[in-house]
Design a protein around this motif. Structure first.
Motif, PDB file in Angstrom:
ATOM      1  N   PHE A 282       3.594  14.685  12.249  1.00 44.15           N
ATOM      2  CA  PHE A 282       4.287  13.907  11.222  1.00 44.15           C
ATOM      3  C   PHE A 282       4.481  14.721   9.940  1.00 44.15           C
ATOM      4  CE2 PHE A 282       2.600  10.791  14.133  1.00 44.15           C
ATOM      5  CZ  PHE A 282       3.694   9.960  14.319  1.00 44.15           C
ATOM      6  N   GLY A 283       4.059  15.974   9.977  1.00 42.57           N
ATOM      7  CA  GLY A 283       4.199  16.843   8.808  1.00 42.57           C
ATOM      8  C   GLY A 283       3.035  16.717   7.844  1.00 42.57           C
ATOM      9  N   GLU A 284       1.973  16.050   8.301  1.00 41.44           N
ATOM     10  CA  GLU A 284       0.831  15.825   7.413  1.00 41.44           C
ATOM     11  C   GLU A 284      -0.069  17.044   7.335  1.00 41.44           C
ATOM     12  OE1 GLU A 284      -1.000  14.336  11.392  1.00 41.44           O
ATOM     13  OE2 GLU A 284       0.992  14.543  10.506  1.00 41.44           O
ATOM     14  N   ASN A 285      -0.671  17.205   6.156  1.00 38.35           N
ATOM     15  CA  ASN A 285      -1.678  18.249   5.969  1.00 38.35           C
ATOM     16  C   ASN A 285      -3.045  17.786   6.443  1.00 38.35           C
ATOM     17  OD1 ASN A 285       0.108  18.414   3.090  1.00 38.35           O
ATOM     18  ND2 ASN A 285      -0.012  20.251   4.344  1.00 38.35           N
ATOM     19  N   LEU A 286      -3.298  16.481   6.286  1.00 36.11           N
ATOM     20  CA  LEU A 286      -4.578  15.909   6.686  1.00 36.11           C
ATOM     21  C   LEU A 286      -4.332  14.775   7.671  1.00 36.11           C
ATOM     22  CD1 LEU A 286      -6.260  15.554   3.154  1.00 36.11           C
ATOM     23  CD2 LEU A 286      -6.393  17.497   4.731  1.00 36.11           C
ATOM     24  N   THR A 287      -4.863  14.914   8.872  1.00 32.59           N
ATOM     25  CA  THR A 287      -4.867  13.794   9.807  1.00 32.59           C
ATOM     26  C   THR A 287      -6.218  13.119   9.599  1.00 32.59           C
ATOM     27  OG1 THR A 287      -3.577  15.138  11.356  1.00 32.59           O
ATOM     28  CG2 THR A 287      -4.520  13.073  12.191  1.00 32.59           C
ATOM     29  N   ILE A 288      -6.168  11.866   9.161  1.00 34.80           N
ATOM     30  CA  ILE A 288      -7.361  11.116   8.784  1.00 34.80           C
ATOM     31  C   ILE A 288      -7.595  10.038   9.838  1.00 34.80           C
ATOM     32  CG2 ILE A 288      -8.397   9.704   6.957  1.00 34.80           C
ATOM     33  CD1 ILE A 288      -6.188  11.152   5.117  1.00 34.80           C
ATOM     34  N   ASP A 289      -8.840   9.816  10.226  1.00 39.22           N
ATOM     35  CA  ASP A 289      -9.102   8.891  11.331  1.00 39.22           C
ATOM     36  C   ASP A 289      -8.484   7.513  11.131  1.00 39.22           C
ATOM     37  OD1 ASP A 289     -10.958   8.127   9.387  1.00 39.22           O
ATOM     38  OD2 ASP A 289     -12.638   7.977  10.778  1.00 39.22           O
ATOM     39  N   ASP A 290      -8.616   6.931   9.938  1.00 35.44           N
ATOM     40  CA  ASP A 290      -8.123   5.569   9.751  1.00 35.44           C
ATOM     41  C   ASP A 290      -7.795   5.325   8.283  1.00 35.44           C
ATOM     42  OD1 ASP A 290      -7.443   2.914  10.035  1.00 35.44           O
ATOM     43  OD2 ASP A 290      -9.494   2.215  10.346  1.00 35.44           O
ATOM     44  N   ILE A 291      -6.626   5.732   7.874  1.00 36.94           N
ATOM     45  CA  ILE A 291      -6.180   5.458   6.502  1.00 36.94           C
ATOM     46  C   ILE A 291      -5.105   4.380   6.595  1.00 36.94           C
ATOM     47  CG2 ILE A 291      -4.505   7.353   6.429  1.00 36.94           C
ATOM     48  CD1 ILE A 291      -5.389   7.712   3.470  1.00 36.94           C
ATOM     49  N   ASP A 292      -5.268   3.322   5.839  1.00 37.74           N
ATOM     50  CA  ASP A 292      -4.405   2.148   5.943  1.00 37.74           C
ATOM     51  C   ASP A 292      -3.597   1.977   4.664  1.00 37.74           C
ATOM     52  OD1 ASP A 292      -3.279  -0.391   6.128  1.00 37.74           O
ATOM     53  OD2 ASP A 292      -5.064  -1.286   7.017  1.00 37.74           O
ATOM     54  N   GLU A 293      -2.293   2.191   4.760  1.00 37.86           N
ATOM     55  CA  GLU A 293      -1.399   2.121   3.609  1.00 37.86           C
ATOM     56  C   GLU A 293      -1.362   0.730   2.986  1.00 37.86           C
ATOM     57  OE1 GLU A 293      -0.817   3.382   6.565  1.00 37.86           O
ATOM     58  OE2 GLU A 293       0.355   5.229   6.456  1.00 37.86           O
ATOM     59  N   THR A 294      -1.718  -0.304   3.748  1.00 36.29           N
ATOM     60  CA  THR A 294      -1.728  -1.669   3.209  1.00 36.29           C
ATOM     61  C   THR A 294      -2.988  -1.938   2.383  1.00 36.29           C
ATOM     62  OG1 THR A 294      -2.792  -2.699   5.137  1.00 36.29           O
ATOM     63  CG2 THR A 294      -0.377  -2.530   5.179  1.00 36.29           C
ATOM     64  N   LYS A 295      -3.938  -1.000   2.416  1.00 40.50           N
ATOM     65  CA  LYS A 295      -5.189  -1.169   1.663  1.00 40.50           C
ATOM     66  C   LYS A 295      -5.412  -0.084   0.613  1.00 40.50           C
ATOM     67  CE  LYS A 295      -7.374  -3.685   5.374  1.00 40.50           C
ATOM     68  NZ  LYS A 295      -8.172  -3.582   6.569  1.00 40.50           N
ATOM     69  N   ILE A 296      -4.620   0.983   0.667  1.00 39.10           N
ATOM     70  CA  ILE A 296      -4.735   2.065  -0.319  1.00 39.10           C
ATOM     71  C   ILE A 296      -3.764   1.759  -1.458  1.00 39.10           C
ATOM     72  CG2 ILE A 296      -4.438   4.542  -0.763  1.00 39.10           C
ATOM     73  CD1 ILE A 296      -6.645   4.171   1.195  1.00 39.10           C
ATOM     74  N   HIS A 297      -4.286   1.690  -2.684  1.00 42.95           N
ATOM     75  CA  HIS A 297      -3.465   1.410  -3.857  1.00 42.95           C
ATOM     76  C   HIS A 297      -3.136   2.705  -4.601  1.00 42.95           C
ATOM     77  CE1 HIS A 297      -5.353  -2.485  -3.082  1.00 42.95           C
ATOM     78  NE2 HIS A 297      -4.286  -3.008  -3.659  1.00 42.95           N
ATOM     79  N   GLN A 298      -1.988   2.698  -5.225  1.00 49.53           N
ATOM     80  CA  GLN A 298      -1.616   3.820  -6.084  1.00 49.53           C
ATOM     81  C   GLN A 298      -2.728   3.992  -7.124  1.00 49.53           C
ATOM     82  OE1 GLN A 298       2.052   3.274  -8.375  1.00 49.53           O
ATOM     83  NE2 GLN A 298       2.759   5.206  -7.516  1.00 49.53           N
ATOM     84  N   GLY A 299      -3.252   5.187  -7.260  1.00 49.34           N
ATOM     85  CA  GLY A 299      -4.335   5.459  -8.203  1.00 49.34           C
ATOM     86  C   GLY A 299      -5.719   5.471  -7.584  1.00 49.34           C
TER      87      GLY A 299
END
Length: 186
Positions: free
Chosen positions: A84-101
């Motif tokens: 996907f062009g990512e530098n870090l493949t993270i086991d479980d990062i959820d965009e619906t729970k990560i807030h800007q900042g």
């Protein structure tokens, strides 16, 4: 959360509809630590500085859990880490729970979530299937760009520890959906 794979890529020229285009989308897993700098990842090619790299998009992270979804959509694709062009493949990062900042301690670094990744045709080139771009927009599996607050090295196995939460800010998924609506993508 933890890093499953660190990925970098070299500058490549590709033929896209009869035009030579330079890209850094072809990232692959590396066995050594990578250095996260203020504006990019050391040794990783960024060919389109208007849309990638820079202070707000220095590092791109993508969830391994999202790979499972995409494998059902594209069962014939060889899903190498970094596709996907990512530098870090993270086991479980959820965009619906990560807030800007939101801020994270990872290896020697401190990273701050900034914005979503908006897909372009180069993701289609990487998948050898342009339909991925529209399908990507229809999910919230956009991945997260990070600002590097403290430079340093990270490696596979490093814990991704949240040290600051900003629930008052929009989630990365909220930003992605807003951009999709703004662009009139259905």
């Amino acid at each position: 959360m933890k890093i499953i794979s660190t990925n970098i890529g070299e500058r490549q020229e590709i033929d896209y509809k009869g035009t030579l285009v330079t890209t850094g989308i072809f990232k692959y897993s590396v066995a050594h630590p990578i250095f996260l700098n203020v504006e990019d990842v050391k040794g990783d090619a960024i060919c389109d500085r208007e849309n990638h790299g820079g202070v707000l998009q220095a590092v791109y992270g993508y969830s391994l859990k999202h790979y499972e979804y995409w494998k059902t959509v594209y069962p014939k694709v060889d899903f190498e880490m970094g596709i996907f062009g990512e530098n870090l493949t993270i086991d479980d990062i959820d965009e619906t729970k990560i807030h800007q900042g939101d801020t994270f301690k990872v290896g020697d670094t401190i990273l701050e979530a900034t914005v979503q990744r908006d897909p372009c045709y180069k993701l289609g080139v990487r998948f050898n299937n342009m339909s991925i771009v529209k399908k990507f927009w229809k999910t919230t599996f956009c991945g997260v760009y990070f600002k590097v607050l403290q430079t340093g090295s990270v490696k596979a196995g490093d814990e991704f520890i949240q040290i600051k939460s900003c629930p008052e800010n929009p989630t990365i998924a909220d930003l992605f959906v807003a951009k999709r609506i703004l662009n009139g993508i259905k």
